[in-house]
Structures are given as C-alpha cells and as structure tokens.
Motif scaffolding. Structure first.
Motif, PDB file in Angstrom:
ATOM      1  N   ARG A 129      29.732  13.892 -36.689  1.00  0.00           N
ATOM      2  CA  ARG A 129      30.562  14.755 -35.845  1.00  0.00           C
ATOM      3  C   ARG A 129      29.870  15.113 -34.527  1.00  0.00           C
ATOM      4  O   ARG A 129      30.399  15.913 -33.752  1.00  0.00           O
ATOM      5  N   TYR A 130      28.692  14.524 -34.314  1.00  0.00           N
ATOM      6  CA  TYR A 130      27.931  14.836 -33.109  1.00  0.00           C
ATOM      7  C   TYR A 130      27.935  13.662 -32.122  1.00  0.00           C
ATOM      8  O   TYR A 130      27.752  12.516 -32.522  1.00  0.00           O
ATOM      9  N   ASP A 131      28.115  13.977 -30.858  1.00  0.00           N
ATOM     10  CA  ASP A 131      27.695  13.035 -29.832  1.00  0.00           C
ATOM     11  C   ASP A 131      26.173  13.047 -29.835  1.00  0.00           C
ATOM     12  O   ASP A 131      25.554  14.097 -30.060  1.00  0.00           O
ATOM     13  N   MET A 132      25.566  11.886 -29.586  1.00  0.00           N
ATOM     14  CA  MET A 132      24.112  11.787 -29.563  1.00  0.00           C
ATOM     15  C   MET A 132      23.663  11.263 -28.209  1.00  0.00           C
ATOM     16  O   MET A 132      24.260  10.327 -27.664  1.00  0.00           O
ATOM     17  N   GLY A 133      22.614  11.870 -27.685  1.00  0.00           N
ATOM     18  CA  GLY A 133      22.119  11.457 -26.381  1.00  0.00           C
ATOM     19  C   GLY A 133      20.619  11.262 -26.374  1.00  0.00           C
ATOM     20  O   GLY A 133      19.898  11.789 -27.232  1.00  0.00           O
ATOM     21  N   TRP A 134      20.185  10.475 -25.418  1.00  0.00           N
ATOM     22  CA  TRP A 134      18.762  10.328 -25.105  1.00  0.00           C
ATOM     23  C   TRP A 134      18.549  10.835 -23.683  1.00  0.00           C
ATOM     24  O   TRP A 134      19.261  10.426 -22.751  1.00  0.00           O
ATOM     25  N   PHE A 135      17.588  11.705 -23.549  1.00  0.00           N
ATOM     26  CA  PHE A 135      17.190  12.234 -22.249  1.00  0.00           C
ATOM     27  C   PHE A 135      15.710  11.948 -22.076  1.00  0.00           C
ATOM     28  O   PHE A 135      14.992  11.662 -23.047  1.00  0.00           O
ATOM     29  N   ARG A 136      15.241  12.027 -20.836  1.00  0.00           N
ATOM     30  CA  ARG A 136      13.824  11.781 -20.598  1.00  0.00           C
ATOM     31  C   ARG A 136      13.307  12.700 -19.507  1.00  0.00           C
ATOM     32  O   ARG A 136      14.059  13.151 -18.641  1.00  0.00           O
ATOM     33  N   GLN A 137      12.009  12.962 -19.585  1.00  0.00           N
ATOM     34  CA  GLN A 137      11.370  13.822 -18.600  1.00  0.00           C
ATOM     35  C   GLN A 137      10.037  13.219 -18.195  1.00  0.00           C
ATOM     36  O   GLN A 137       9.135  13.088 -19.029  1.00  0.00           O
ATOM     37  N   ALA A 138       9.944  12.840 -16.943  1.00  0.00           N
ATOM     38  CA  ALA A 138       8.706  12.294 -16.393  1.00  0.00           C
ATOM     39  C   ALA A 138       7.828  13.440 -15.898  1.00  0.00           C
ATOM     40  O   ALA A 138       8.327  14.525 -15.599  1.00  0.00           O
ATOM     41  N   PRO A 139       6.523  13.211 -15.798  1.00  0.00           N
ATOM     42  CA  PRO A 139       5.623  14.272 -15.328  1.00  0.00           C
ATOM     43  C   PRO A 139       6.050  14.806 -13.966  1.00  0.00           C
ATOM     44  O   PRO A 139       6.306  14.041 -13.041  1.00  0.00           O
ATOM     45  N   GLY A 140       6.145  16.120 -13.877  1.00  0.00           N
ATOM     46  CA  GLY A 140       6.496  16.757 -12.619  1.00  0.00           C
ATOM     47  C   GLY A 140       7.956  16.674 -12.242  1.00  0.00           C
ATOM     48  O   GLY A 140       8.341  17.090 -11.142  1.00  0.00           O
ATOM     49  N   LYS A 141       8.787  16.142 -13.138  1.00  0.00           N
ATOM     50  CA  LYS A 141      10.210  15.998 -12.838  1.00  0.00           C
ATOM     51  C   LYS A 141      11.053  16.723 -13.866  1.00  0.00           C
ATOM     52  O   LYS A 141      10.593  17.065 -14.947  1.00  0.00           O
ATOM     53  N   ASP A 188      10.131   4.097 -15.935  1.00  0.00           N
ATOM     54  CA  ASP A 188      10.694   4.532 -17.214  1.00  0.00           C
ATOM     55  C   ASP A 188       9.712   5.410 -17.993  1.00  0.00           C
ATOM     56  O   ASP A 188      10.069   5.952 -19.039  1.00  0.00           O
ATOM     57  N   THR A 189       8.493   5.523 -17.508  1.00  0.00           N
ATOM     58  CA  THR A 189       7.486   6.353 -18.164  1.00  0.00           C
ATOM     59  C   THR A 189       7.950   7.799 -18.223  1.00  0.00           C
ATOM     60  O   THR A 189       8.280   8.396 -17.193  1.00  0.00           O
ATOM     61  N   ALA A 190       8.001   8.351 -19.432  1.00  0.00           N
ATOM     62  CA  ALA A 190       8.496   9.712 -19.626  1.00  0.00           C
ATOM     63  C   ALA A 190       8.381  10.086 -21.093  1.00  0.00           C
ATOM     64  O   ALA A 190       8.109   9.227 -21.946  1.00  0.00           O
ATOM     65  N   VAL A 191       8.599  11.357 -21.369  1.00  0.00           N
ATOM     66  CA  VAL A 191       8.833  11.785 -22.742  1.00  0.00           C
ATOM     67  C   VAL A 191      10.327  11.653 -22.984  1.00  0.00           C
ATOM     68  O   VAL A 191      11.137  12.162 -22.196  1.00  0.00           O
ATOM     69  N   TYR A 192      10.672  10.974 -24.054  1.00  0.00           N
ATOM     70  CA  TYR A 192      12.067  10.731 -24.381  1.00  0.00           C
ATOM     71  C   TYR A 192      12.503  11.665 -25.504  1.00  0.00           C
ATOM     72  O   TYR A 192      11.838  11.767 -26.536  1.00  0.00           O
ATOM     73  N   TYR A 193      13.623  12.332 -25.267  1.00  0.00           N
ATOM     74  CA  TYR A 193      14.151  13.308 -26.212  1.00  0.00           C
ATOM     75  C   TYR A 193      15.504  12.848 -26.747  1.00  0.00           C
ATOM     76  O   TYR A 193      16.361  12.398 -25.988  1.00  0.00           O
ATOM     77  N   CYS A 194      15.674  13.033 -28.016  1.00  0.00           N
ATOM     78  CA  CYS A 194      16.948  12.822 -28.673  1.00  0.00           C
ATOM     79  C   CYS A 194      17.666  14.170 -28.736  1.00  0.00           C
ATOM     80  O   CYS A 194      17.022  15.210 -28.928  1.00  0.00           O
TER      81      CYS A 194
END
Length: 123
Positions: A31-43, A90-96
């Motif tokens: 029942r959930y939409d699922m996403g991937w987000f990312r955060q690069a250093p300083g961004k 593409d270097t970043a921390v990737y979050y689900c």
C-alpha cells in the motif's frame, strides 16, 4: 509505520553498476509508494526514483533516467534500485523511503525512511 533497511552500497568505478535493496518490515508494504532519494556531501537530499504502490508507475530524476531502474517485489517486501553507467556525481548516501499512494517524487510526502547506504563512484 514501516521500518526500512537498505543494503548494497559500496565503491564502484565510473561506468560500473551497483544494485541497492531495501527491505521493509511492519505496515502493509503493497500500500506504499516507494522511493529512493540521495544526499551528496554538502548538498540537500534529492529525489532519484520512485515506484507506485501497484508497481505500474515509475518516476525518475532527469539525472538518473536511462541509467537507473527502480523495481519492487511485494511478496518479498523489497524495493530495488539498479544503477548502471554510474558517474562520480552519483556519489551520495542513498535512502529508501515509504509514503502513501501518489507520493511520487515529493520527499515531504514520504513518512518512513531508512538509515541510508553509502554509494561512492570513483573516476
């Protein structure tokens, strides 16, 4: 609420591939939409990809379209992100993340987040 745990991050050379997984516990996964987000250093955190709760709609950021593929397996309560032709940017921390139907690319609509997994692309 659903709990999310990402895996699959690591170091890859430019042009290479990496696959991320995110397994969910609790809640009603399909029942959930699922996403991937990312955060690069300083961004700021940015949207990468999302898949609808049914799995029939997929959304991609322009920066990853054609290179990344999001998919889900509701029976396994898992969402995947296949990343090909990777670039140093593409270097970043990737979050689900999990959100209600029609969350799309809006981070503010997602209410459950994983702890993140580091992806590093060397040039």
């Amino acid at each position: 609420q659903v709990q999310l745990v990402e895996s699959g991050g690591g170091l890859v050379q430019a042009g290479g591939s990496l696959s991320l997984s995110c397994i969910a516990s609790g809640g009603t996964f399909n029942r959930y939409d699922m996403g991937w987000f990312r955060q690069a250093p300083g961004k700021e955190r940015e949207f990468a990809a999302a898949v609808s709760w049914v799995g029939d709609n997929r959304y991609y950021a322009a920066s990853v379209k054609g290179r990344f593929t999001i998919s889900r397996d509701n029976a396994k309560r898992t969402v995947y992100l296949q990343m090909n032709k990777m670039k140093p940017e593409d270097t970043a921390v990737y979050y689900c993340a999990a959100g209600p139907p029609y969350s799309g690319h809006g981070a503010e609509r997602y209410d459950s987040w994983g702890q993140g997994t580091q992806v590093t692309v060397s040039s």
